[in-house]
Design a protein around this motif. Structure first.
Motif, short mmCIF file in Angstrom:
data_model
loop_
_atom_site.label_atom_id
_atom_site.label_comp_id
_atom_site.label_asym_id
_atom_site.label_seq_id
_atom_site.Cartn_x
_atom_site.Cartn_y
_atom_site.Cartn_z
N SER A 126 0.82 -1.21 0.00
CA SER A 126 0.00 0.00 0.00
C SER A 126 0.85 1.26 0.00
O SER A 126 1.99 1.28 0.48
CB SER A 126 -0.92 0.01 1.21
OG SER A 126 -0.18 0.23 2.41
N THR A 127 0.28 2.33 -0.53
CA THR A 127 0.95 3.62 -0.53
C THR A 127 1.26 4.07 0.89
O THR A 127 2.33 4.62 1.16
CB THR A 127 0.09 4.67 -1.26
OG1 THR A 127 -0.04 4.28 -2.64
CG2 THR A 127 0.72 6.05 -1.20
N ALA A 128 0.31 3.86 1.80
CA ALA A 128 0.52 4.26 3.20
C ALA A 128 1.69 3.50 3.81
O ALA A 128 2.52 4.08 4.53
CB ALA A 128 -0.75 4.02 4.00
N GLY A 129 1.78 2.21 3.52
CA GLY A 129 2.89 1.41 4.04
C GLY A 129 4.22 1.84 3.45
O GLY A 129 5.24 1.88 4.15
N THR A 130 4.23 2.17 2.16
CA THR A 130 5.45 2.64 1.51
C THR A 130 5.92 3.95 2.13
O THR A 130 7.11 4.13 2.42
CB THR A 130 5.22 2.82 0.00
OG1 THR A 130 4.80 1.57 -0.56
CG2 THR A 130 6.50 3.27 -0.69
N GLN A 131 4.97 4.86 2.36
CA GLN A 131 5.32 6.13 3.00
C GLN A 131 5.90 5.90 4.39
O GLN A 131 6.83 6.60 4.80
CB GLN A 131 4.10 7.03 3.10
CG GLN A 131 3.62 7.57 1.77
CD GLN A 131 2.42 8.47 1.95
OE1 GLN A 131 2.55 9.68 2.07
NE2 GLN A 131 1.25 7.88 1.97
N ALA A 132 5.34 4.93 5.11
CA ALA A 132 5.79 4.68 6.48
C ALA A 132 7.27 4.30 6.51
O ALA A 132 8.04 4.85 7.31
CB ALA A 132 4.94 3.58 7.11
N TRP A 133 7.69 3.37 5.63
CA TRP A 133 9.09 2.95 5.70
C TRP A 133 10.02 4.02 5.11
O TRP A 133 11.18 4.13 5.53
CB TRP A 133 9.33 1.58 5.08
CG TRP A 133 9.25 1.44 3.59
CD1 TRP A 133 8.23 0.89 2.88
CD2 TRP A 133 10.25 1.79 2.62
NE1 TRP A 133 8.51 0.91 1.54
CE2 TRP A 133 9.75 1.44 1.35
CE3 TRP A 133 11.51 2.36 2.71
CZ2 TRP A 133 10.46 1.64 0.18
CZ3 TRP A 133 12.23 2.57 1.53
CH2 TRP A 133 11.71 2.21 0.29
N ILE A 134 9.51 4.82 4.18
CA ILE A 134 10.34 5.91 3.65
C ILE A 134 10.65 6.91 4.76
O ILE A 134 11.80 7.31 4.95
CB ILE A 134 9.64 6.60 2.47
CG1 ILE A 134 9.68 5.71 1.23
CG2 ILE A 134 10.32 7.95 2.16
CD1 ILE A 134 8.94 6.26 0.03
#
Length: 205
Positions: A126-134
């Motif tokens: 998910s986009t939200a998950g990608t943003q979290a690790w970034i």
């Protein structure tokens, strides 16, 4: 007794439903599409058979020649001919980006352009998950570069965020979303995916 099979009943229901399956040529599987909800433009349809077009295209001889394909095999979406290491496939790549970002900061004159992209309808990554690790990498966005819309053909194609790697650093780190795309972005939004890749190669982000 009814002669209609369950599968054809489902197809008939979908074809006549508001959010169902439509076709300009009823006999062609590759022309079917899933109609979107009424608030989306009429041309914004998902073709569930789009994979067929990709399969046919990548197996064309002229495409194989252009890509310098040397093996005498047909391209398939999920092949069993490549045995990936389970350990490798299950290993998070966050540490790799930490190393790359640190390398870029330590070598300010090096041009290392890094881009992470995500379909905003991706239910796998998910986009939200990608943003979290970034953001867990400890980077901050550049002033005025947070969640800025990018467009294609005068339509919003997604959003882009550019990150601050430090003063004088020539490398870049960018996060781009593709609106309406699922896990395999080019399958859902081919035009946007091509534009995204072209902008990356030409360092336009």
């Amino acid at each position: 007794p009814a002669t209609t099979t369950p599968s054809s009943q489902v197809m008939a229901l979908l074809q006549h439903s508001q959010f169902g399956l439509g076709s300009s040529h009823e006999s062609s599987n590759t022309d079917r599409f899933l109609a979107g909800p009424p608030f989306l433009p009429s041309q914004d349809k998902y073709n569930p058979c789009a994979e067929v077009h990709t399969l046919n295209y990548l197996n064309r001889q002229d495409v194989r020649d252009a890509l310098h394909v040397q093996v005498d095999k047909e391209w398939t979406v999920c092949t069993r001919d490549i045995n990936y290491s389970r350990q490798d496939s299950n290993t998070p790549q966050v540490d790799l980006y930490i190393d790359l970002l640190q390398y870029a900061k330590d070598n300010a004159n090096t041009t290392l352009n890094m881009m992470i992209f995500s379909g905003d309808d991706d239910s796998i990554c998910s986009t939200a998950g990608t943003q979290a690790w970034i953001y867990d990498l400890g980077v901050d966005h550049l002033p005025g570069s947070l969640w800025k819309a990018w467009t294609l053909n005068d339509q919003t194609a997604g959003y882009v965020t550019k990150f601050d790697l430090g003063e004088g650093v020539k490398s870049s780190f960018t996060f781009v979303t593709v609106h309406g795309a699922g896990h395999e972005v080019p399958s859902y939004r081919p035009a946007e995916a091509l534009e995204l890749f072209k902008r990356y190669l030409s360092n336009e982000w």
